[in-house]
Design a protein around this motif. Structure first.
Motif, mmCIF file in Angstrom:
data_model
loop_
_atom_site.group_PDB
_atom_site.id
_atom_site.type_symbol
_atom_site.label_atom_id
_atom_site.label_comp_id
_atom_site.label_asym_id
_atom_site.label_seq_id
_atom_site.Cartn_x
_atom_site.Cartn_y
_atom_site.Cartn_z
ATOM 1 N N GLN A 57 -19.943 -90.450 51.494
ATOM 2 C CA GLN A 57 -19.914 -89.792 52.807
ATOM 3 C C GLN A 57 -18.688 -90.188 53.623
ATOM 4 N N ARG A 58 -18.060 -91.325 53.283
ATOM 5 C CA ARG A 58 -16.878 -91.755 54.027
ATOM 6 C C ARG A 58 -15.711 -90.784 53.871
ATOM 7 N N LEU A 97 -24.875 -92.597 38.730
ATOM 8 C CA LEU A 97 -24.782 -92.110 40.110
ATOM 9 C C LEU A 97 -24.160 -93.199 40.970
ATOM 10 N N LYS A 98 -23.108 -92.816 41.679
ATOM 11 C CA LYS A 98 -22.499 -93.705 42.672
ATOM 12 C C LYS A 98 -22.662 -93.020 44.026
ATOM 13 N N LEU A 99 -23.339 -93.702 44.952
ATOM 14 C CA LEU A 99 -23.696 -93.089 46.232
ATOM 15 C C LEU A 99 -23.393 -94.033 47.375
ATOM 16 N N CYS A 100 -22.625 -93.552 48.342
ATOM 17 C CA CYS A 100 -22.348 -94.323 49.565
ATOM 18 C C CYS A 100 -22.651 -93.426 50.759
ATOM 19 N N MET A 101 -23.640 -93.859 51.609
ATOM 20 C CA MET A 101 -24.108 -93.002 52.693
ATOM 21 C C MET A 101 -24.384 -93.770 53.971
ATOM 22 N N SER A 108 -30.936 -88.750 56.783
ATOM 23 C CA SER A 108 -29.940 -89.253 55.834
ATOM 24 C C SER A 108 -30.591 -90.159 54.803
ATOM 25 N N TYR A 109 -31.547 -90.955 55.254
ATOM 26 C CA TYR A 109 -32.272 -91.843 54.325
ATOM 27 C C TYR A 109 -33.075 -91.028 53.317
ATOM 28 N N LEU A 110 -33.718 -89.971 53.789
ATOM 29 C CA LEU A 110 -34.496 -89.111 52.895
ATOM 30 C C LEU A 110 -33.599 -88.410 51.878
ATOM 31 N N LEU A 111 -32.398 -88.006 52.327
ATOM 32 C CA LEU A 111 -31.454 -87.375 51.413
ATOM 33 C C LEU A 111 -30.992 -88.369 50.343
ATOM 34 N N ALA A 112 -30.730 -89.610 50.742
ATOM 35 C CA ALA A 112 -30.312 -90.640 49.784
ATOM 36 C C ALA A 112 -31.389 -90.851 48.725
ATOM 37 N N ASN A 113 -32.641 -90.924 49.167
ATOM 38 C CA ASN A 113 -33.741 -91.074 48.218
ATOM 39 C C ASN A 113 -33.839 -89.866 47.281
ATOM 40 N N GLU A 130 -24.845 -97.784 47.941
ATOM 41 C CA GLU A 130 -24.378 -98.535 49.111
ATOM 42 C C GLU A 130 -24.748 -97.773 50.373
ATOM 43 N N PHE A 131 -25.478 -98.463 51.270
ATOM 44 C CA PHE A 131 -25.945 -97.824 52.490
ATOM 45 C C PHE A 131 -25.309 -98.503 53.699
ATOM 46 N N LEU A 132 -24.796 -97.662 54.612
ATOM 47 C CA LEU A 132 -24.099 -98.142 55.801
ATOM 48 C C LEU A 132 -24.748 -97.559 57.041
ATOM 49 N N PRO A 133 -24.917 -98.395 58.110
ATOM 50 C CA PRO A 133 -24.798 -99.858 58.082
ATOM 51 C C PRO A 133 -26.012 -100.481 57.396
#
Length: 491
Positions: A57-58, A97-101, A108-113, A130-133
């Motif tokens: 997402q960055r 899968l590499k995911l940074c959100m 956003s949390y539901l989408l990551a899941n 990787e979840f930010l923050p």
């Protein structure tokens, strides 16, 4: 798509199997790999059907302030969902899968899941999340923790709430993760194949990583602990707990100031500790010992290895270096005498007349320092001269083979040249033997690292001091020192 399937060449395009193109793309960074899709139709097809999904997402942030606006967030969400949907419709296999959100909001949390679970269902055995923050209240999906085919898991900035039961898991990396105190025991019992285990800046309910006296990691080969608090049971009967361990990293961990580690398998150990370190090591097969910190460590070694390396980096931000400091350094180097030594001294700001040292008349075998790196920042000219005299006083007890100036500003280089070189001809620098400790210095060569060819080139030392020829930020200078044998004195 069939693995290794060739894509038809058009317009003279060189024919490459799709698997080769995807392998090349997997070795590139996120943005660069995506840009290869414009090279040709075959590269676009390979990119759009790649088995390695990568969502960051960055990349959807504003360049000015770094914060994603609502529209950019929506673009990221739509792009990620459409990509996963296309993979499902085409029944494509996913390997990783590499995911940074950013998960500041629940959607956003539901989408990551959603993305994580769907990747697992399509066969992903390698997850990098990787979840930010950092959010200690948002947990990894239960399906991740219980996925039997998971081989590698890296998680950062979340919570693990539940039992990890991935029987095929071989690599586990947890950074800035909140977890229950019993999680380590679950991992040991439920993931017997783990070979690589990293914990960095993690939090537990009791604020300490507790290892029971009876735990064993039978297959673990690499253990990395960083910014965690451990109890001493970790080091008790170490060889039985980690019978196959090869690499150990302990960086800025509370509870590691005084340690004893005995291991028949351990080959490499890396320690970063700002406070004084007292350590006792028994490693029959040691290959490398690394230390970095603001104080000189006090280790002892018992080993039968004859070919091992030691890499010591000491940073002194502002503490005056006196006789006691150099005496400790001398004792450390003697303990490392059987190894190939690299020494880095990073010296910060000093006041004038803050340096003092004394001699030592002991006649003992001299360790050889293969590489000495000196970095002196904001050190007055007169003080840097005294410090160099102290450093080169030590060759009475240790012989530096080469001296590498880390941050080479002109004043420092000038002092270094005058300390080492008395006069010169067109090709040869004549050593300066007037300084105490340099009596048996036989030859000095100045070299500069040429970045374009990755080689060291001989350099005239007067050219070295020409500030206009070599900008400071590009300088990488080395002084090669050769010593002649010191005569043996019988008393």
């Amino acid at each position: 798509m069939e693995k290794g399937k060739k894509i038809n060449a058009i317009n003279g395009e060189f024919l490459l199997p799709e698997a080769i193109i995807q392998r090349i793309q997997s070795l590139l960074g996120r943005k660069l790999a995506a840009q290869t899709s414009i090279l040709s139709k075959s590269w676009y097809t390979a990119w759009s059907t790649r088995p390695h999904l990568d969502f960051d997402q960055r990349l959807f942030q504003n360049r000015n302030d770094g914060d994603p606006n609502p529209q950019l967030k929506e673009n990221f969400s739509e792009s990620a969902r459409m990509t996963v949907q296309r993979y499902e419709e085409l029944k494509l296999k996913v390997e990783s899968l590499k995911l940074c959100m950013d998960i500041t909001k629940i959607d956003s949390y539901l989408l990551a899941n959603e993305l994580t679970v769907k990747a697992i269902m399509m066969g992903a055995s390698d997850l990098d999340l990787e979840f930010l923050p950092q959010n200690a209240s948002l947990a990894l999906p239960v399906k991740v923790l219980g996925f039997e085919n998971l081989v590698r898991l890296s998680a950062a900035g979340c919570k693990i709430d539940g039992k990890v039961s991935c029987s095929r898991l071989k690599s586990l990396s947890l950074s800035r993760v909140h977890m229950e105190s019993g999680l380590i025991s679950d991992i040991i019992s439920s993931c017997p194949l783990i070979e690589n285990f990293l914990l960095s800046d993690c939090q537990w309910e009791n604020k300490m990583l507790i290892f029971s006296p009876s735990f064993e990691f039978h297959n673990l080969k690499c253990l990395s602990l960083e910014k965690v608090k451990v109890n001493r049971l970790l080091f008790h009967d170490f060889s039985s707990k980690f019978p196959c361990l090869k690499d150990l990293m302990l960086h800025h961990c509370n509870g590691c100031r005084a340690i004893k580690i005995y291991s028949n398998s351990l080959e490499c150990i890396s320690i970063a500790q700002d406070r004084l370190l007292d350590a006792e090591f028994k490693f029959p097969s040691i290959r490398k010992f690394s230390f970095s910190g603001s104080s000189i460590p006090n280790p002892s070694f018992v080993t039968s290895s004859t070919k091992w390396e030691s890499d010591i980096s000491v940073t002194c931000p502002g503490t005056p270096l006196g006789a006691q400091w150099f005496h400790k350094l001398k004792l450390l180097l003697r303990k490392l005498i059987l190894s190939k030594i690299s020494l880095s001294l990073n010296i910060g700001f000093f006041l004038e007349n803050s340096f003092d040292y004394i001699g030592d008349a002991q006649i003992l075998p001299k360790p050889v320092v293969e590489n000495l790196k000196l970095t002196m920042l904001h050190v007055p000219h007169s003080v840097s001269s005294a410090l160099l005299e102290g450093v080169f006083w030590l060759p009475k007890y240790w012989l530096p083979k080469s001296c590498l100036g880390g941050i080479a500003n002109r004043d420092f280089l000038e002092v270094l040249c005058k300390s080492l070189i008395q006069e010169d001809s067109e090709y040869v620098c004549v050593p300066n033997r007037n300084m105490f400790g340099l009596l048996y210095l036989d030859e000095v060569n100045v070299e500069i690292f040429e970045e374009s060819v990755a080689e060291w080139w001989l350099l005239h030392w007067k050219t070295l001091l020409d500030a206009s020829a070599f900008p400071e930020h590009k300088r990488k200078i080395r002084f090669q020192l050769r010593w002649r044998p010191e005569p043996i004195t019988f008393k």
